[in-house]
Design a protein around this motif. Sequence first.
Motif, PDB file in Angstrom:
ATOM      1  N   ALA A  42       0.832  -1.213   0.000  1.00  0.00           N
ATOM      2  CA  ALA A  42       0.000   0.000   0.000  1.00  0.00           C
ATOM      3  C   ALA A  42       0.861   1.255   0.000  1.00  0.00           C
ATOM      4  CB  ALA A  42      -0.935  -0.009   1.214  1.00  0.00           C
ATOM      5  N   LEU A  43       1.852   1.301   0.857  1.00  0.00           N
ATOM      6  CA  LEU A  43       2.710   2.483   0.955  1.00  0.00           C
ATOM      7  C   LEU A  43       3.494   2.715  -0.341  1.00  0.00           C
ATOM      8  CD1 LEU A  43       3.940   1.975   4.624  1.00  0.00           C
ATOM      9  CD2 LEU A  43       2.223   3.616   3.815  1.00  0.00           C
ATOM     10  N   GLU A  44       3.942   1.628  -0.962  1.00  0.00           N
ATOM     11  CA  GLU A  44       4.624   1.735  -2.255  1.00  0.00           C
ATOM     12  C   GLU A  44       3.682   2.318  -3.305  1.00  0.00           C
ATOM     13  OE1 GLU A  44       7.628   1.594  -4.988  1.00  0.00           O
ATOM     14  OE2 GLU A  44       7.868   1.033  -2.886  1.00  0.00           O
ATOM     15  N   ALA A  45       2.454   1.797  -3.354  1.00  0.00           N
ATOM     16  CA  ALA A  45       1.464   2.269  -4.329  1.00  0.00           C
ATOM     17  C   ALA A  45       1.119   3.743  -4.111  1.00  0.00           C
ATOM     18  CB  ALA A  45       0.198   1.410  -4.253  1.00  0.00           C
ATOM     19  N   GLY A  47       3.154   5.960  -3.057  1.00  0.00           N
ATOM     20  CA  GLY A  47       4.335   6.792  -3.274  1.00  0.00           C
ATOM     21  C   GLY A  47       4.991   7.281  -1.998  1.00  0.00           C
ATOM     22  N   ILE A  48       4.771   6.602  -0.897  1.00  0.00           N
ATOM     23  CA  ILE A  48       5.394   7.006   0.369  1.00  0.00           C
ATOM     24  C   ILE A  48       6.852   6.560   0.343  1.00  0.00           C
ATOM     25  CG2 ILE A  48       5.324   6.789   2.900  1.00  0.00           C
ATOM     26  CD1 ILE A  48       2.797   8.102   1.661  1.00  0.00           C
ATOM     27  N   PRO A  49       7.800   7.500   0.480  1.00  0.00           N
ATOM     28  CA  PRO A  49       9.218   7.117   0.450  1.00  0.00           C
ATOM     29  C   PRO A  49       9.574   6.211   1.635  1.00  0.00           C
ATOM     30  CG  PRO A  49       8.979   9.493   0.793  1.00  0.00           C
ATOM     31  CD  PRO A  49       7.609   8.925   0.673  1.00  0.00           C
ATOM     32  N   GLU A  50      10.556   5.350   1.442  1.00  0.00           N
ATOM     33  CA  GLU A  50      10.946   4.390   2.480  1.00  0.00           C
ATOM     34  C   GLU A  50      11.237   5.046   3.813  1.00  0.00           C
ATOM     35  OE1 GLU A  50      13.467   0.942   2.204  1.00  0.00           O
ATOM     36  OE2 GLU A  50      13.003   0.865   0.056  1.00  0.00           O
ATOM     37  N   GLU A  51      11.885   6.199   3.798  1.00  0.00           N
ATOM     38  CA  GLU A  51      12.249   6.862   5.054  1.00  0.00           C
ATOM     39  C   GLU A  51      11.030   7.392   5.828  1.00  0.00           C
ATOM     40  OE1 GLU A  51      12.647  10.026   1.830  1.00  0.00           O
ATOM     41  OE2 GLU A  51      13.259   7.926   2.033  1.00  0.00           O
ATOM     42  N   ARG A  52       9.861   7.403   5.219  1.00  0.00           N
ATOM     43  CA  ARG A  52       8.633   7.873   5.881  1.00  0.00           C
ATOM     44  C   ARG A  52       7.683   6.726   6.233  1.00  0.00           C
ATOM     45  NH1 ARG A  52       6.876  13.132   5.221  1.00  0.00           N
ATOM     46  NH2 ARG A  52       5.761  12.513   7.082  1.00  0.00           N
TER      47      ARG A  52
END
Length: 144
Positions: A42-45, A47-52
């Motif tokens: 979900a976070l990848e979809a 566009g949430i950057p890894e550091e967030r």
Amino acid sequence: MAATMQITFDAADPGALAAFWAAALGYRLADPPSGFDSWDQALEAWGIPEERRNDRSALVDPDGDGPRLFFQKVPEPKAAKNRLHIDIRSAVGLEGAERMEALEARCAELVALGASRAERFEPGGINAGWIVMRDPEGNEFCLD
């Protein structure tokens, strides 16, 4: 309509603090949104950057009875004593030495998970006895 309740924790490391409370209370990570197999997906979809991706976390009671617990990242450290705290009821119906033995056993389990012990209050008078503890980020809670 009845209101539902959520308890929110400010945290330096929401994921780690959520993992502690999940183990302490028998809660589980909230399910990812519909259409996603995992939170990472979900976070990848979105566009949430890894550091967030550790900015927040949520837990739910697997039986659906307890409140949702929400953990949000904040920049400032804990600065003072909590004005509100959680009691983990670990010795309901027990009294005296038997009660305190049960609380000590639970205390040892939680210390192994990353909590720290602060103070023990002995039974006497109207007090049943309890142990004050701190979670891994210093938030006070009691074993009651």
